[in-house]
Design a protein around this motif. Structure first.
Motif, PDB file in Angstrom:
ATOM      1  N   PHE A  76      10.830  -9.284   1.183  1.00 22.90           N
ATOM      2  CA  PHE A  76       9.525  -8.632   1.075  1.00 22.90           C
ATOM      3  C   PHE A  76       9.644  -7.128   0.860  1.00 22.90           C
ATOM      4  O   PHE A  76       8.646  -6.439   0.700  1.00 22.90           O
ATOM      5  CB  PHE A  76       8.699  -8.897   2.337  1.00 22.90           C
ATOM      6  CG  PHE A  76       8.294 -10.329   2.520  1.00 22.90           C
ATOM      7  CD1 PHE A  76       8.164 -11.188   1.440  1.00 22.90           C
ATOM      8  CD2 PHE A  76       8.035 -10.836   3.786  1.00 22.90           C
ATOM      9  CE1 PHE A  76       7.786 -12.515   1.605  1.00 22.90           C
ATOM     10  CE2 PHE A  76       7.648 -12.152   3.966  1.00 22.90           C
ATOM     11  CZ  PHE A  76       7.529 -12.995   2.874  1.00 22.90           C
ATOM     12  N   GLY A  77      10.877  -6.607   0.913  1.00 26.00           N
ATOM     13  CA  GLY A  77      11.098  -5.199   0.602  1.00 26.00           C
ATOM     14  C   GLY A  77      10.968  -4.239   1.761  1.00 26.00           C
ATOM     15  O   GLY A  77      10.809  -3.028   1.544  1.00 26.00           O
ATOM     16  N   VAL A  78      11.042  -4.748   3.011  1.00 27.38           N
ATOM     17  CA  VAL A  78      10.954  -3.805   4.130  1.00 27.38           C
ATOM     18  C   VAL A  78      12.125  -2.832   4.063  1.00 27.38           C
ATOM     19  O   VAL A  78      13.211  -3.161   3.589  1.00 27.38           O
ATOM     20  CB  VAL A  78      10.915  -4.533   5.491  1.00 27.38           C
ATOM     21  CG1 VAL A  78       9.740  -5.503   5.562  1.00 27.38           C
ATOM     22  CG2 VAL A  78      12.229  -5.238   5.791  1.00 27.38           C
ATOM     23  N   ASP A  79      11.895  -1.632   4.532  1.00 22.21           N
ATOM     24  CA  ASP A  79      12.891  -0.575   4.391  1.00 22.21           C
ATOM     25  C   ASP A  79      13.912  -0.559   5.514  1.00 22.21           C
ATOM     26  O   ASP A  79      15.024  -0.053   5.340  1.00 22.21           O
ATOM     27  CB  ASP A  79      12.174   0.775   4.342  1.00 22.21           C
ATOM     28  CG  ASP A  79      11.222   0.861   3.159  1.00 22.21           C
ATOM     29  OD1 ASP A  79      11.686   1.214   2.062  1.00 22.21           O
ATOM     30  OD2 ASP A  79      10.033   0.530   3.316  1.00 22.21           O
ATOM     31  N   GLN A  80      13.535  -1.103   6.668  1.00 21.06           N
ATOM     32  CA  GLN A  80      14.455  -1.148   7.805  1.00 21.06           C
ATOM     33  C   GLN A  80      14.114  -2.361   8.641  1.00 21.06           C
ATOM     34  O   GLN A  80      12.933  -2.659   8.874  1.00 21.06           O
ATOM     35  CB  GLN A  80      14.336   0.127   8.643  1.00 21.06           C
ATOM     36  CG  GLN A  80      15.296   0.199   9.832  1.00 21.06           C
ATOM     37  CD  GLN A  80      15.136   1.494  10.624  1.00 21.06           C
ATOM     38  OE1 GLN A  80      14.424   2.398  10.193  1.00 21.06           O
ATOM     39  NE2 GLN A  80      15.794   1.591  11.764  1.00 21.06           N
ATOM     40  N   PHE A  81      15.131  -3.072   9.077  1.00 21.12           N
ATOM     41  CA  PHE A  81      14.922  -4.243   9.939  1.00 21.12           C
ATOM     42  C   PHE A  81      15.579  -3.980  11.287  1.00 21.12           C
ATOM     43  O   PHE A  81      16.725  -3.520  11.355  1.00 21.12           O
ATOM     44  CB  PHE A  81      15.513  -5.510   9.315  1.00 21.12           C
ATOM     45  CG  PHE A  81      15.375  -6.721  10.212  1.00 21.12           C
ATOM     46  CD1 PHE A  81      14.209  -7.455  10.224  1.00 21.12           C
ATOM     47  CD2 PHE A  81      16.413  -7.092  11.076  1.00 21.12           C
ATOM     48  CE1 PHE A  81      14.053  -8.551  11.061  1.00 21.12           C
ATOM     49  CE2 PHE A  81      16.270  -8.188  11.909  1.00 21.12           C
ATOM     50  CZ  PHE A  81      15.091  -8.914  11.906  1.00 21.12           C
TER      51      PHE A  81
ATOM     52  N   LYS B 155       0.801  -1.219   0.000  1.00 17.79           N
ATOM     53  CA  LYS B 155       0.000   0.000   0.000  1.00 17.79           C
ATOM     54  C   LYS B 155       0.837   1.274   0.000  1.00 17.79           C
ATOM     55  O   LYS B 155       0.313   2.369   0.167  1.00 17.79           O
ATOM     56  CB  LYS B 155      -0.944  -0.002   1.207  1.00 17.79           C
ATOM     57  CG  LYS B 155      -2.064  -1.023   1.100  1.00 17.79           C
ATOM     58  CD  LYS B 155      -3.015  -0.684  -0.053  1.00 17.79           C
ATOM     59  CE  LYS B 155      -4.184  -1.627  -0.133  1.00 17.79           C
ATOM     60  NZ  LYS B 155      -5.134  -1.265  -1.212  1.00 17.79           N
ATOM     61  N   GLY B 156       2.135   1.123  -0.181  1.00 15.91           N
ATOM     62  CA  GLY B 156       2.981   2.296  -0.375  1.00 15.91           C
ATOM     63  C   GLY B 156       3.632   2.866   0.860  1.00 15.91           C
ATOM     64  O   GLY B 156       4.152   3.992   0.834  1.00 15.91           O
ATOM     65  N   ALA B 157       3.643   2.114   1.952  1.00 17.30           N
ATOM     66  CA  ALA B 157       4.259   2.605   3.181  1.00 17.30           C
ATOM     67  C   ALA B 157       5.759   2.330   3.203  1.00 17.30           C
ATOM     68  O   ALA B 157       6.256   1.416   2.528  1.00 17.30           O
ATOM     69  CB  ALA B 157       3.603   1.948   4.398  1.00 17.30           C
ATOM     70  N   ARG B 158       6.467   3.135   3.992  1.00 15.09           N
ATOM     71  CA  ARG B 158       7.835   2.808   4.380  1.00 15.09           C
ATOM     72  C   ARG B 158       7.715   1.917   5.603  1.00 15.09           C
ATOM     73  O   ARG B 158       7.131   2.318   6.613  1.00 15.09           O
ATOM     74  CB  ARG B 158       8.630   4.066   4.715  1.00 15.09           C
ATOM     75  CG  ARG B 158      10.029   3.780   5.246  1.00 15.09           C
ATOM     76  CD  ARG B 158      10.786   5.077   5.557  1.00 15.09           C
ATOM     77  NE  ARG B 158      12.113   4.752   6.073  1.00 15.09           N
ATOM     78  CZ  ARG B 158      12.399   4.618   7.368  1.00 15.09           C
ATOM     79  NH1 ARG B 158      11.448   4.788   8.278  1.00 15.09           N
ATOM     80  NH2 ARG B 158      13.630   4.330   7.738  1.00 15.09           N
ATOM     81  N   VAL B 159       8.251   0.699   5.529  1.00 16.85           N
ATOM     82  CA  VAL B 159       7.996  -0.303   6.565  1.00 16.85           C
ATOM     83  C   VAL B 159       9.253  -0.581   7.377  1.00 16.85           C
ATOM     84  O   VAL B 159      10.320  -0.882   6.822  1.00 16.85           O
ATOM     85  CB  VAL B 159       7.471  -1.614   5.944  1.00 16.85           C
ATOM     86  CG1 VAL B 159       7.296  -2.685   7.023  1.00 16.85           C
ATOM     87  CG2 VAL B 159       6.136  -1.362   5.238  1.00 16.85           C
ATOM     88  N   ILE B 160       9.106  -0.469   8.697  1.00 18.97           N
ATOM     89  CA  ILE B 160      10.139  -0.878   9.642  1.00 18.97           C
ATOM     90  C   ILE B 160       9.666  -2.189  10.269  1.00 18.97           C
ATOM     91  O   ILE B 160       8.591  -2.236  10.875  1.00 18.97           O
ATOM     92  CB  ILE B 160      10.363   0.179  10.738  1.00 18.97           C
ATOM     93  CG1 ILE B 160      10.726   1.522  10.120  1.00 18.97           C
ATOM     94  CG2 ILE B 160      11.441  -0.282  11.716  1.00 18.97           C
ATOM     95  CD1 ILE B 160      10.771   2.667  11.129  1.00 18.97           C
ATOM     96  N   ALA B 161      10.443  -3.246  10.123  1.00 23.59           N
ATOM     97  CA  ALA B 161      10.062  -4.562  10.633  1.00 23.59           C
ATOM     98  C   ALA B 161      10.877  -4.880  11.881  1.00 23.59           C
ATOM     99  O   ALA B 161      12.112  -4.797  11.861  1.00 23.59           O
ATOM    100  CB  ALA B 161      10.297  -5.632   9.574  1.00 23.59           C
ATOM    101  N   VAL B 162      10.187  -5.251  12.963  1.00 24.82           N
ATOM    102  CA  VAL B 162      10.849  -5.628  14.209  1.00 24.82           C
ATOM    103  C   VAL B 162      10.618  -7.122  14.425  1.00 24.82           C
ATOM    104  O   VAL B 162       9.475  -7.588  14.493  1.00 24.82           O
ATOM    105  CB  VAL B 162      10.295  -4.830  15.400  1.00 24.82           C
ATOM    106  CG1 VAL B 162      11.003  -5.245  16.691  1.00 24.82           C
ATOM    107  CG2 VAL B 162      10.449  -3.334  15.150  1.00 24.82           C
TER     108      VAL B 162
END
Length: 338
Positions: free
Chosen positions: A214-219, A195-202
Motif C-alpha cells: 500500500f506504500g506506507v513509508d515506515q512499518f 491524500k499525500g501523507a507520509r504514513v507510519i503504520a503500526v
C-alpha cells in the motif's frame, strides 16, 4: 416469494454460541426503503459488542433488547424490490451499504440474513470491479477512515465531544496509524497515503508485506518496538485500536498536532494534550450512501483495496465470531449468503 428467510438471530446475549441460524420472517419495506437480497455481509466490532450485550459499558448504557434480533450493518447484494418513493434504485441493481448506523447499534440492523430492508439513503451502487465479498467488507471501515480523515459528511451532534470533529490537512504531513492491519486501520493508511501523507503504520509483523504494497513509508511491529520510543514529531496519530494507555501517543505528536481516537472511551490524556497544544478528537461514523457512491470509484480503481481475513457461510456465523476472539485479524471477516 416466500414470507420466510434464513437468518442468524440472537435470542439472548452471550458468546458466539448464541448466534442461531434459523428461519425468520422476511422483512417488509417501508417508504424510502429497498429490499435487498443479501450476497455477503461484512463483520464489524459493533456486531460482537452487541452479541455480548455491550458488557464493557456501564449497566445503564447497555441495550434493553427486544429479542430475537439480527446483527450486522454492512452488506452487498441485489435489489429485490423498492418502495414506491424510491427512484435511485430498481430491481436487479447491485448495491452495497452500511445500514442504520449508529441508530441500530443497540438493536441490530438486520444484515445477517438472506434479505434485509435498507434505507435507500444508506445504499450506493456496488463498485463494478468488486465482487460481493469485497464490497461487503468495505462500508463501515472505509466510511470510518474517510469521515475521520477527509470529510465527516454530516452535521449530527458528536456523542463523544461538544464540538464537531474536524479533519486536518494530510498532504505533506506525517500520519501514524495505530492498528494499521485491522479493518479501519488498513483503510486509513491507504486514505492518508492517497491524500499525500507520509504514513507510519503500526501493526503486527504479519501485516508488513501487505502494508508495504500500500506504500506506507515506515512499518513498526508493535510487538518488537515501543512506538513512543522511536517516533517523534508526527502531525497526526489515528488510533484505530483503543483500550488502555491511549494517552501514550501524545509523546509522538508534535506540539500543535492532533490525535484522532476511533474508540475514545477510557482516554485520560486531555489535560496533557491541552498543555502541549494537541487537539484530541473523535466522531461517530454514520451511514452515508452518498459517500459510498463517491468512494466506489476508489474501490473500483483499486486506489483503496479491501483486505479479506477470512470468509464463512452465513450458517457458520458463530465460527466467524470465534475467529474474532482468536485475534490477529488481517482486514475484514465476511459472511457469504447463497
Amino acid at each position: 416469494m416466500s414470507e420466510t428467510m434464513k437468518a442468524v438471530r440472537l435470542h439472548a446475549f452471550g458468546g458466539p454460541e448464541v448466534l442461531t441460524y434459523e428461519d425468520a420472517p422476511r422483512p417488509e419495506i417501508q417508504p424510502g426503503e429497498v429490499l435487498v437480497r443479501v450476497r455477503a455481509v461484512g463483520l464489524n466490532p459493533p456486531d460482537w459488542y452487541l452479541r455480548d450485550g455491550y458488557r464493557a459499558l456501564p449497566p445503564e448504557w447497555r441495550p434493553d433488547a427486544d429479542f430475537p434480533l439480527i446483527l450486522g450493518t454492512d452488506i452487498s447484494g441485489v435489489v429485490e424490490a423498492t418502495a414506491a418513493d424510491v427512484t435511485r434504485f430498481r430491481a436487479g441493481d447491485e448495491v452495497y451499504g452500511m445500514l442504520r448506523f449508529p441508530e441500530g447499534v443497540m438493536t441490530g440492523s438486520g444484515a445477517y440474513a438472506e434479505y434485509v430492508s435498507a434505507p435507500a439513503a444508506h445504499l450506493a451502487h456496488k463498485p463494478a470491479g468488486l465482487d460481493h465479498i469485497h464490497a461487503a467488507a468495505a462500508p463501515m471501515s472505509l466510511l470510518t477512515a474517510w469521515q475521520f480523515l477527509v470529510e465527516p459528511g454530516h452535521d449530527a451532534a458528536n456523542p463523544f465531544q461538544d464540538v464537531p470533529h474536524a479533519p486536518v490537512e494530510l498532504e505533506g504531513r506525517t500520519v501514524l496509524v495505530n492498528g494499521a492491519g485491522g479493518g479501519v486501520g488498513h483503510m486509513a493508511a491507504q486514505v492518508a497515503k492517497m491524500k499525500g501523507a507520509r504514513v507510519i503504520a503500526v501493526a503486527s509483523a504479519r501485516n508488513a508485506a501487505k502494508l508495504g504494497e500500500f506504500g506506507v513509508d515506515q512499518f513498526i511491529d508493535y510487538r518488537e518496538t515501543v512506538v513512543e520510543e522511536v517516533v517523534r514529531e508526527a502531525d497526526l496519530v489515528l488510533d484505530a485500536v483503543g483500550g488502555p494507555r491511549m494517552e501514550r501517543f501524545l509523546e509522538v505528536i508534535r506540539p500543535g498536532g492532533a490525535l484522532f481516537l476511533v474508540n475514545p472511551l477510557g482516554f485520560e490524556g486531555h489535560a496533557a494534550a491541552a498543555r502541549r497544544g494537541i487537539s484530541v478528537s473523535s466522531t461517530q461514523v454514520r451511514s452515508s450512501g452518498a459517500q459510498l457512491a463517491q468512494l466506489a470509484t476508489l474501490l473500483d480503481r483499486r486506489t483503496v483495496e479491501v483486505v479479506i481475513d477470512s470468509v464463512f457461510p452465513l450458517s457458520d456465523a458463530s465460527r466467524a465470531h470465534r475467529r474474532v476472539a482468536e485475534g490477529g485479524i488481517q482486514g475484514k471477516i465476511v459472511l457469504t449468503v447463497c
